[in-house]
Design a protein around this motif. Structure first.
Motif, PDB file in Angstrom:
ATOM      1  N   LYS A 265       0.808  -1.224   0.000  1.00 20.42           N
ATOM      2  CA  LYS A 265       0.000   0.000   0.000  1.00 20.42           C
ATOM      3  C   LYS A 265       0.846   1.281   0.000  1.00 20.42           C
ATOM      4  O   LYS A 265       0.313   2.365   0.248  1.00 20.42           O
ATOM      5  CB  LYS A 265      -0.946  -0.002   1.200  1.00 20.42           C
ATOM      6  CG  LYS A 265      -2.051  -1.056   1.127  1.00 20.42           C
ATOM      7  CD  LYS A 265      -3.030  -0.921   2.294  1.00 20.42           C
ATOM      8  CE  LYS A 265      -4.254  -1.803   2.113  1.00 20.42           C
ATOM      9  NZ  LYS A 265      -3.961  -3.219   2.040  1.00 20.42           N
ATOM     10  N   VAL A 266       2.140   1.202  -0.238  1.00 22.29           N
ATOM     11  CA  VAL A 266       2.975   2.410  -0.268  1.00 22.29           C
ATOM     12  C   VAL A 266       2.452   3.343  -1.372  1.00 22.29           C
ATOM     13  O   VAL A 266       2.208   2.921  -2.500  1.00 22.29           O
ATOM     14  CB  VAL A 266       4.449   2.058  -0.533  1.00 22.29           C
ATOM     15  CG1 VAL A 266       5.272   3.329  -0.752  1.00 22.29           C
ATOM     16  CG2 VAL A 266       5.026   1.280   0.648  1.00 22.29           C
ATOM     17  N   GLY A 267       2.298   4.610  -0.992  1.00 19.40           N
ATOM     18  CA  GLY A 267       1.762   5.599  -1.931  1.00 19.40           C
ATOM     19  C   GLY A 267       0.256   5.704  -1.903  1.00 19.40           C
ATOM     20  O   GLY A 267      -0.303   6.600  -2.537  1.00 19.40           O
ATOM     21  N   GLN A 268      -0.406   4.797  -1.172  1.00 22.74           N
ATOM     22  CA  GLN A 268      -1.866   4.828  -1.112  1.00 22.74           C
ATOM     23  C   GLN A 268      -2.349   5.591   0.126  1.00 22.74           C
ATOM     24  O   GLN A 268      -1.659   5.694   1.131  1.00 22.74           O
ATOM     25  CB  GLN A 268      -2.422   3.399  -1.080  1.00 22.74           C
ATOM     26  CG  GLN A 268      -2.121   2.578  -2.317  1.00 22.74           C
ATOM     27  CD  GLN A 268      -2.741   1.193  -2.258  1.00 22.74           C
ATOM     28  OE1 GLN A 268      -3.684   0.935  -1.512  1.00 22.74           O
ATOM     29  NE2 GLN A 268      -2.202   0.290  -3.054  1.00 22.74           N
ATOM     30  N   GLN A 269      -3.571   6.095   0.050  1.00 22.50           N
ATOM     31  CA  GLN A 269      -4.206   6.761   1.183  1.00 22.50           C
ATOM     32  C   GLN A 269      -4.716   5.683   2.134  1.00 22.50           C
ATOM     33  O   GLN A 269      -5.690   4.982   1.849  1.00 22.50           O
ATOM     34  CB  GLN A 269      -5.371   7.636   0.696  1.00 22.50           C
ATOM     35  CG  GLN A 269      -5.900   8.620   1.729  1.00 22.50           C
ATOM     36  CD  GLN A 269      -5.066   9.894   1.823  1.00 22.50           C
ATOM     37  OE1 GLN A 269      -4.505  10.337   0.822  1.00 22.50           O
ATOM     38  NE2 GLN A 269      -4.984  10.481   3.010  1.00 22.50           N
ATOM     39  N   VAL A 297      23.860   1.433  13.421  1.00 24.72           N
ATOM     40  CA  VAL A 297      23.434   2.367  12.370  1.00 24.72           C
ATOM     41  C   VAL A 297      22.856   3.615  13.041  1.00 24.72           C
ATOM     42  O   VAL A 297      22.056   3.492  13.981  1.00 24.72           O
ATOM     43  CB  VAL A 297      22.366   1.717  11.463  1.00 24.72           C
ATOM     44  CG1 VAL A 297      21.830   2.722  10.443  1.00 24.72           C
ATOM     45  CG2 VAL A 297      22.951   0.501  10.767  1.00 24.72           C
ATOM     46  N   PRO A 298      23.222   4.829  12.606  1.00 23.11           N
ATOM     47  CA  PRO A 298      22.669   6.041  13.221  1.00 23.11           C
ATOM     48  C   PRO A 298      21.148   6.047  13.185  1.00 23.11           C
ATOM     49  O   PRO A 298      20.533   5.680  12.173  1.00 23.11           O
ATOM     50  CB  PRO A 298      23.245   7.173  12.359  1.00 23.11           C
ATOM     51  CG  PRO A 298      24.501   6.602  11.778  1.00 23.11           C
ATOM     52  CD  PRO A 298      24.206   5.152  11.554  1.00 23.11           C
ATOM     53  N   THR A 299      20.538   6.443  14.298  1.00 25.22           N
ATOM     54  CA  THR A 299      19.082   6.540  14.335  1.00 25.22           C
ATOM     55  C   THR A 299      18.627   7.769  13.561  1.00 25.22           C
ATOM     56  O   THR A 299      19.416   8.681  13.280  1.00 25.22           O
ATOM     57  CB  THR A 299      18.590   6.643  15.787  1.00 25.22           C
ATOM     58  OG1 THR A 299      19.289   7.707  16.442  1.00 25.22           O
ATOM     59  CG2 THR A 299      18.814   5.344  16.529  1.00 25.22           C
ATOM     60  N   ARG A 300      17.346   7.801  13.253  1.00 23.63           N
ATOM     61  CA  ARG A 300      16.814   8.936  12.489  1.00 23.63           C
ATOM     62  C   ARG A 300      15.304   9.018  12.649  1.00 23.63           C
ATOM     63  O   ARG A 300      14.681   8.127  13.249  1.00 23.63           O
ATOM     64  CB  ARG A 300      17.163   8.775  11.009  1.00 23.63           C
ATOM     65  CG  ARG A 300      16.389   7.665  10.321  1.00 23.63           C
ATOM     66  CD  ARG A 300      16.798   7.526   8.861  1.00 23.63           C
ATOM     67  NE  ARG A 300      15.750   6.914   8.067  1.00 23.63           N
ATOM     68  CZ  ARG A 300      15.899   6.562   6.801  1.00 23.63           C
ATOM     69  NH1 ARG A 300      17.052   6.773   6.190  1.00 23.63           N
ATOM     70  NH2 ARG A 300      14.890   6.027   6.139  1.00 23.63           N
ATOM     71  N   ARG A 301      14.745  10.085  12.093  1.00 17.74           N
ATOM     72  CA  ARG A 301      13.293  10.269  12.071  1.00 17.74           C
ATOM     73  C   ARG A 301      12.761   9.731  10.748  1.00 17.74           C
ATOM     74  O   ARG A 301      13.210  10.164   9.684  1.00 17.74           O
ATOM     75  CB  ARG A 301      12.950  11.755  12.217  1.00 17.74           C
ATOM     76  CG  ARG A 301      11.462  12.063  12.274  1.00 17.74           C
ATOM     77  CD  ARG A 301      11.264  13.573  12.513  1.00 17.74           C
ATOM     78  NE  ARG A 301       9.885  13.907  12.788  1.00 17.74           N
ATOM     79  CZ  ARG A 301       8.994  14.230  11.851  1.00 17.74           C
ATOM     80  NH1 ARG A 301       9.367  14.254  10.581  1.00 17.74           N
ATOM     81  NH2 ARG A 301       7.747  14.524  12.175  1.00 17.74           N
ATOM     82  N   THR A 302      11.825   8.792  10.830  1.00 19.56           N
ATOM     83  CA  THR A 302      11.254   8.197   9.631  1.00 19.56           C
ATOM     84  C   THR A 302       9.747   8.427   9.623  1.00 19.56           C
ATOM     85  O   THR A 302       9.032   7.958  10.522  1.00 19.56           O
ATOM     86  CB  THR A 302      11.526   6.677   9.577  1.00 19.56           C
ATOM     87  OG1 THR A 302      12.936   6.450   9.621  1.00 19.56           O
ATOM     88  CG2 THR A 302      10.958   6.068   8.297  1.00 19.56           C
ATOM     89  N   VAL A 303       9.265   9.153   8.632  1.00 18.32           N
ATOM     90  CA  VAL A 303       7.823   9.383   8.492  1.00 18.32           C
ATOM     91  C   VAL A 303       7.228   8.204   7.726  1.00 18.32           C
ATOM     92  O   VAL A 303       7.590   7.952   6.578  1.00 18.32           O
ATOM     93  CB  VAL A 303       7.546  10.703   7.747  1.00 18.32           C
ATOM     94  CG1 VAL A 303       6.043  10.901   7.584  1.00 18.32           C
ATOM     95  CG2 VAL A 303       8.154  11.875   8.502  1.00 18.32           C
ATOM     96  N   GLN A 311       4.072   6.067   3.403  1.00 15.21           N
ATOM     97  CA  GLN A 311       5.337   6.466   2.777  1.00 15.21           C
ATOM     98  C   GLN A 311       6.326   5.311   2.649  1.00 15.21           C
ATOM     99  O   GLN A 311       7.202   5.318   1.767  1.00 15.21           O
ATOM    100  CB  GLN A 311       5.985   7.577   3.603  1.00 15.21           C
ATOM    101  CG  GLN A 311       5.093   8.781   3.824  1.00 15.21           C
ATOM    102  CD  GLN A 311       4.769   9.517   2.530  1.00 15.21           C
ATOM    103  OE1 GLN A 311       5.666   9.859   1.773  1.00 15.21           O
ATOM    104  NE2 GLN A 311       3.491   9.742   2.276  1.00 15.21           N
ATOM    105  N   GLY A 312       6.257   4.335   3.546  1.00 18.06           N
ATOM    106  CA  GLY A 312       7.216   3.230   3.501  1.00 18.06           C
ATOM    107  C   GLY A 312       7.202   2.459   4.805  1.00 18.06           C
ATOM    108  O   GLY A 312       6.266   2.583   5.613  1.00 18.06           O
TER     109      GLY A 312
END
Length: 447
Positions: A265-269, A297-303, A311-312
């Motif tokens: 469903k990536v890219g879907q509403q 691995v460096p942490t990060r913000r993932t939306v 988005q993923g």
């Protein structure tokens, strides 16, 4: 301490490579924890524990082996390395097994508050007693304190691998939890409150005691509601439970195994436009905040969901390799005893701009949910759920009377699409967080 653990990890990796590994990783940790539980002023539990150990992961070509131990002497570490190498001989080949390369600088984070270690044991016991006292003083109908608990933990972690990763950090956290019961006319209702964070000075025992008492007292006199479909408002405790269920379904492992309601469903509403879901290993003050994940691995913000659009997914090195992607810094490990696996860090629903009162005021007839029972039984693949609930009936934009014995049922994706209001009151409970949010309609089964 970080330097000492780094040396142990470096020695383990070097030993593994000398013994024939094609790649090696060592995860070393030393931690401690304290739990103080008070009931009716008396200490019921006082537990202190310390633990250290090393977990070694090695690759022999495409075969992976893992072993751990609780001693950090040279001989003990050599034994762990040998057992990991032996284990690799018996596992099947997997072309996606690999260790990550260095991923750039680690984010600067303030994870250690010296005040946690600086406070005396008596002060920490006093916090639990003050919380209990505030709850009992709030209302005479609060009769039973099931638990009034102070907890803290912390330690040092070092991760080294043969591809050049070398990371170490020190952290600490503390918190309070209270569970109680209020009684009236033979009816008993439970209430609870908790807060865990990185700053000792932010602990508010009186506030939590009063909050738990208010939750229990508010539900006294609860009655069933009639079966209907109405707007439902979830308070932050319940909202975080709901949002927390979505985290595992947004991992690449769940998707790759065909066990996610978000697969394909990536890219879907997938939700209303007001819904954005984020995983953020760098979130300031977060309990799961760290400079790196369980693989270094460096942490990060993932939306993950932005404006309702998927988005993923979240990746560690293994699941990323399966799709030719990079890790999102989401390899998590419970301790040195376990291999890393993909998971969430600080996972939350982004807050909106409305106050909880504004969300409630917009409901003519509906339910404000304060408790759910059995949310963990929701189907992770279909998203279907059916859970018991309790809370307050909303009439003309205000609380009318307490409700218990109802069942709310639906589908998680449909629930997300029905969200028509998100509050500004984001709260975290461990590694998951949510503000108050409202759905336009949900099926309630009552009398």
């Amino acid at each position: 301490m970080p330097e000492e653990l780094l040396k142990v990890a470096e020695a383990a990796v070097a030993a593994a490579m000398r013994r024939g590994a094609s790649a090696a990783e060592a995860y070393v940790s030393a931690g401690r924890e304290l739990t103080v539980e008070v009931r009716h002023g008396q200490i019921e539990t006082l537990k202190q524990a310390e633990e250290k150990g090393i977990g070694v992961r090695v690759l022999r070509g495409e075969q992976v082996g893992f072993a751990f131990g609780t001693e950090l002497s040279r001989e003990a570490v050599a034994n762990v390395v040998e057992r990991a190498l032996t284990a690799a001989l018996y596992t099947g080949a997997d072309a996606h097994q690999r260790l990550p390369e260095p991923g750039g600088p680690y984010p600067e984070q303030d994870l250690y508050d010296a005040a946690i270690d600086g406070a005396t044991l008596e002060e920490k016991i006093g916090l639990a007693r003050r919380m209990e006292g505030a709850a009992l003083a709030f209302d005479g109908r609060v009769k039973v304190i099931e638990s009034s608990t102070y907890q803290e933990g912390g330690g040092t972690v070092a991760i080294v691998n043969s591809r050049g990763i070398a990371a170490a950090y020190r952290d600490a956290a503390c918190g309070l939890y209270i569970s109680l019961a209020a009684e009236q006319d033979g009816q008993s209702e439970t209430g609870y409150a908790l807060w865990f964070g990185r700053r000792f000075g932010e602990l508010n025992p009186e506030g939590l005691g009063r909050e738990a008492a208010a939750r229990a007292v508010r539900l006294l006199g609860a009655k069933a509601a009639t079966t209907c479909s109405v707007p439902v408002v979830f308070d932050p405790y319940v909202a975080a439970d709901i949002i927390g269920l979505l985290g595992p379904a947004l991992t690449a492992e769940a998707v790759q195994r065909g066990r996610s309601l978000f697969a394909g469903k990536v890219g879907q509403q997938v939700a209303a436009t007001g819904v954005s879901l984020v995983d953020d290993g760098t979130y300031p003050g977060g309990l799961r905040t760290a400079p790196c994940d369980g693989e270094g691995v460096p942490t990060r913000r993932t939306v993950l969901v932005q404006g309702g659009v998927l988005q993923g997914y979240l990746y560690d090195s293994y699941t990323a390799a399966k799709e030719g992607r990079a890790s999102t810094g989401n390899a998590v490990r419970g301790s040195f005893r376990s291999m890393p696996a993909v998971g969430t860090t600080n996972f939350y629903l982004e807050p909106g701009t409305s106050s909880p009162e504004e969300l409630i005021a917009g409901v003519q007839d509906g339910l404000y949910v304060m408790e759910v029972m059995g949310m963990h039984t929701a189907n992770p693949i279909s998203g279907d759920f059916s859970v018991g609930a309790a809370g307050m009936w909303i009439k003309d934009g205000a609380f009318a009377y307490p409700v218990r014995g109802v069942v709310i049922a639906g589908n998680m994706l449909e629930l997300l699409r029905q969200v028509d209001g998100v509050g500004a009151d984001l709260r975290f409970f461990g590694g998951r967080g949510a503000p108050t949010f409202r759905v336009a309609a949900l099926r309630i089964s009552g009398k």
